[in-house]
Design a protein around this motif. Structure first.
Motif, short mmCIF file in Angstrom:
data_model
loop_
_atom_site.label_atom_id
_atom_site.label_comp_id
_atom_site.label_asym_id
_atom_site.label_seq_id
_atom_site.Cartn_x
_atom_site.Cartn_y
_atom_site.Cartn_z
N VAL A 128 19.75 25.64 -9.36
CA VAL A 128 18.48 25.46 -10.25
C VAL A 128 17.30 25.73 -9.65
O VAL A 128 16.92 24.77 -8.62
CB VAL A 128 18.66 24.19 -11.25
N ASP A 129 16.43 26.51 -9.96
CA ASP A 129 14.93 26.64 -9.54
C ASP A 129 15.01 26.88 -7.98
O ASP A 129 14.42 26.40 -7.18
CB ASP A 129 14.17 25.34 -9.97
N GLY A 130 16.13 27.62 -7.59
CA GLY A 130 16.34 27.79 -6.14
C GLY A 130 16.55 26.65 -5.14
O GLY A 130 16.41 26.85 -4.10
N ALA A 131 16.87 25.40 -5.75
CA ALA A 131 17.16 24.54 -4.85
C ALA A 131 18.39 24.73 -4.03
O ALA A 131 19.37 25.40 -4.39
CB ALA A 131 17.52 23.17 -5.58
N GLU A 132 18.14 24.00 -2.88
CA GLU A 132 19.43 24.18 -1.91
C GLU A 132 20.62 23.39 -2.14
O GLU A 132 20.41 22.23 -2.77
CB GLU A 132 18.88 23.66 -0.50
N MET A 133 21.90 23.82 -1.90
CA MET A 133 23.04 22.87 -2.23
C MET A 133 22.99 21.84 -1.27
O MET A 133 22.67 21.84 -0.16
CB MET A 133 24.18 23.79 -1.97
N PRO A 134 23.39 20.52 -1.99
CA PRO A 134 23.53 19.23 -0.94
C PRO A 134 24.32 19.33 0.06
O PRO A 134 25.39 20.25 0.20
CB PRO A 134 23.77 18.26 -1.83
N GLU A 135 24.16 18.56 1.20
CA GLU A 135 25.30 18.54 2.33
C GLU A 135 26.44 17.69 1.76
O GLU A 135 26.24 16.71 0.65
CB GLU A 135 24.63 17.82 3.42
N LEU A 136 27.70 17.88 2.20
CA LEU A 136 28.79 17.32 2.16
C LEU A 136 28.92 15.92 3.00
O LEU A 136 28.96 16.38 4.15
CB LEU A 136 29.92 18.29 2.05
N LEU A 194 27.75 19.19 -11.69
CA LEU A 194 29.01 18.89 -11.25
C LEU A 194 28.88 17.64 -10.38
O LEU A 194 28.07 17.55 -9.51
CB LEU A 194 29.64 19.91 -10.64
N SER A 195 29.62 16.75 -10.67
CA SER A 195 29.62 15.49 -9.72
C SER A 195 31.19 15.24 -9.19
O SER A 195 32.15 14.96 -10.01
CB SER A 195 29.19 14.32 -10.24
N VAL A 196 31.28 15.43 -8.04
CA VAL A 196 32.67 15.03 -7.39
C VAL A 196 32.55 13.62 -6.70
O VAL A 196 31.83 13.39 -5.86
CB VAL A 196 33.00 16.32 -6.25
N PRO A 197 33.45 12.69 -7.04
CA PRO A 197 33.17 11.39 -6.47
C PRO A 197 33.62 11.37 -5.01
O PRO A 197 34.34 12.26 -4.45
CB PRO A 197 34.42 10.71 -7.41
N ALA A 198 33.11 10.19 -4.56
CA ALA A 198 33.03 10.19 -3.06
C ALA A 198 34.64 10.30 -2.42
O ALA A 198 35.13 10.67 -1.54
CB ALA A 198 32.64 8.77 -2.56
N SER A 199 35.79 9.54 -3.52
CA SER A 199 37.14 9.55 -3.14
C SER A 199 37.70 10.86 -2.91
O SER A 199 38.30 11.01 -1.99
CB SER A 199 37.95 8.55 -4.05
N ALA A 200 37.32 11.71 -4.16
CA ALA A 200 37.54 13.19 -3.85
C ALA A 200 37.15 13.81 -2.64
O ALA A 200 37.97 14.96 -1.99
CB ALA A 200 37.50 13.67 -5.03
N ARG A 227 30.97 12.27 4.11
CA ARG A 227 32.02 11.09 3.83
C ARG A 227 31.25 10.09 3.16
O ARG A 227 30.35 9.80 3.48
CB ARG A 227 32.47 10.88 5.39
N GLY A 228 32.27 9.75 2.36
CA GLY A 228 32.15 8.41 1.64
C GLY A 228 30.73 8.49 0.70
O GLY A 228 30.57 7.43 0.07
N LYS A 229 30.30 9.76 0.18
CA LYS A 229 29.27 9.94 -0.87
C LYS A 229 29.83 10.79 -1.74
O LYS A 229 30.47 11.76 -1.48
CB LYS A 229 27.99 10.26 0.02
N PRO A 230 29.42 10.57 -3.01
CA PRO A 230 29.80 11.49 -4.18
C PRO A 230 29.07 12.96 -3.59
O PRO A 230 27.75 12.89 -3.12
CB PRO A 230 29.44 10.87 -5.32
N PHE A 231 29.49 13.99 -4.40
CA PHE A 231 29.07 15.31 -4.13
C PHE A 231 28.51 15.97 -5.46
O PHE A 231 29.33 16.20 -6.18
CB PHE A 231 29.78 16.29 -3.63
N LYS A 232 26.98 16.10 -5.74
CA LYS A 232 26.54 16.34 -6.96
C LYS A 232 25.92 17.66 -6.97
O LYS A 232 25.09 17.86 -5.85
CB LYS A 232 25.60 15.49 -7.45
N PHE A 233 25.73 18.70 -7.56
CA PHE A 233 25.08 19.89 -7.64
C PHE A 233 25.14 20.54 -9.09
O PHE A 233 25.82 20.04 -9.81
CB PHE A 233 25.69 20.99 -6.41
#
Length: 463
Positions: free
Chosen positions: A104-112, A28-34, A114-120
């Motif tokens: 996936v493989d126990g990876a941590e969720m990325p930080e949120l 899933l990829s949420v754009p920076a604007s969103a 501003r100004g950057k897309p959020f991918k997980f």
């Protein structure tokens, strides 16, 4: 903290791949604007309602509010974005999850940020899909039997012990004596105590049980030899091997040892037929026997239906094949067993008989456990296909039936079910029966005498 004001639908890119049977990887990829829009929405909502000392409500400086609650708002917004993006992927792709999403493989969720897309990326197990076959060719045998005086006498004997008077005993123990004691369980390959309880119930197996009996949900061979002749205060040690299909993975194929110290015991003094008749408010023993006959005939009819439904289940697992999820969870296996517990209780089986049957099921092969899980998915899919629903009236009726079988009030039975978290299993029992009956309505039914049916069961047990 978040306002209930309406937010715009989340913009998200969705990519789904199958990494194993019934396992979906969702990127899933949420754009920076969103991201910026969601964060601005959260901050603006908080600013409107914020009460900060020294400032009127909603008038605190933006920079001060961001400094104080910015991290919390970002974390809350991240959680909401993860939930919304995942829910959208499930809805738009008509997925049927049977597990919670996991990184996936126990990876941590990325930080949120501003100004950057959020991918997980997450993985889930989904219900298997398959083609629904024609059911008109199914043939089902209906065992037929007449209720005889011998059956009536046997039922009266069973009732005489069920409603008999318990008396404390010290020993030596005989068949059908009941006891409570302390059980300490250890498992091969694991250090220390696996499980311990001071209230473990055990019953000396009846002579017709060929020495087998249940303890802590496990079927123990030769349990009678370990208990006969013992007395309170004695300690016995018994062992069994966890089946390859046990719902708890850590017990599969392992030697399980139970050390049991007998604390107290009782023996049931059976009631006479006359006493039973008086207890149930029946004027004569003959009338009581007629009531027993009627009850046995009703039970026979129910067991005929159960036997036919079991044949439907066997044929469904043979007709319909699909790969199962690679990570079969303990929860799914346990739920299948709990559902069978509810079904047996509603058929009037006594508690000890139910536990013995469940112990036998746990002890069956891995292939049998796989078939149980296959059937779980098949029936759920067919319920959707047939549009089967369970009404409140049907649920209340089933609970009332279970209550009458257990000799308690319906409200007590409902409370027990709810407290044990088993209401979904009761609903599933009703649903599954309705699905089986829909298939039976299309099947060819063949009457089979009881003697022939018993031979078929014996032959099946040997295979």
């Amino acid at each position: 903290m978040m306002s209930t004001a309406t937010e715009t639908k989340l913009d998200v890119e969705i990519s789904i791949t199958e990494t194993a049977p019934c396992t979906k990887r969702i990127a899933l990829s949420v754009p920076a604007s969103a991201i910026d829009q969601r964060l601005e929405f959260a901050l603006s909502a908080f600013l409107r309602d914020a009460s900060i000392p020294g400032f009127r409500k909603g008038k605190a400086p933006r920079a001060l509010v961001e400094k104080r609650v910015g991290t919390a708002l970002i974390n809350e917004t991240r959680g909401q974005i993860i939930s919304d993006a995942y829910a959208r992927a499930v809805e738009e792709n008509k997925l049927r999850p049977i597990s919670d999403p996991r990184p996936v493989d126990g990876a941590e969720m990325p930080e949120l940020v501003r100004g950057k897309p959020f991918k997980f990326t997450v993985e889930i197990e989904v219900a298997p899909d398959f083609q629904i076959p024609e059911f008109s060719g199914i043939e089902v045998k209906k065992p037929t039997i007449d209720v005889t005086d011998e059956h009536i006498d046997g039922e009266i004997l069973r009732q005489s012990y069920r409603w008999g008077a318990p008396a404390r005993i010290e020993g030596p123990f005989e068949n059908l004596d009941r006891m409570l004691g302390k059980a300490v369980v250890t498992v091969e390959g694991r250090d220390g105590v696996y499980f311990e309880t001071d209230k473990a119930l055990c019953v000396v197996p009846a002579k017709e049980d060929e020495g087998k009996g249940a303890m802590l949900g496990l079927m123990i061979e030769g349990l009678d030899k370990s208990l006969l002749g013992k007395k309170t205060g004695d300690t016995i040690t018994v062992s069994t091997k966890g089946s390859d299909g046990h719902e708890r993975e850590e017990l599969r194929g392992k030697t399980i040892t139970v050390t049991y110290t007998i604390g107290e015991a009782e023996r049931i003094a059976p009631r006479s037929t006359k006493e039973l008749a008086e207890m149930f408010g029946v004027e004569t023993e003959e009338l009581f026997k007629e009531q027993i006959r009627d009850a046995l005939e009703q039970r026979r009819d129910g067991e005929q239906r159960t036997a036919m439904r079991e044949q439907v289940a066997e044929q469904l697992t043979a007709m319909i094949d699909f790969p199962l999820p690679t990570k079969l969870t303990e929860e799914q296996s346990s739920r299948a067993l709990e559902q069978q517990r509810m079904e047996m209780i509603s058929r009037g089986m006594e508690g000890a008989a139910v536990e013995n049957r469940l112990a036998e099921l746990r002890g069956k092969s891995a292939a049998a456990a796989v078939d149980r899980l296959k059937l779980f998915f098949i029936i759920a899919r067919l319920a959707e296909h047939f549009g089967v629903q369970v009404t409140d009236q049907e649920l209340n009726g089933r609970i009332a039936l279970m209550a009458s079988q257990q000799n308690v009030r319906p409200e007590q039975m409902r409370e027990q079910i709810e407290k044990g978290g088993r209401m979904n299993e009761v609903v599933s029992v009703i649903r599954d029966a309705k699905v089986s009956d829909r298939i039976l309505s299309q099947a060819k039914i063949v009457d089979v005498p009881a003697e022939e049916w018993n031979k078929l069961l014996e032959a099946r047990a040997k295979n």
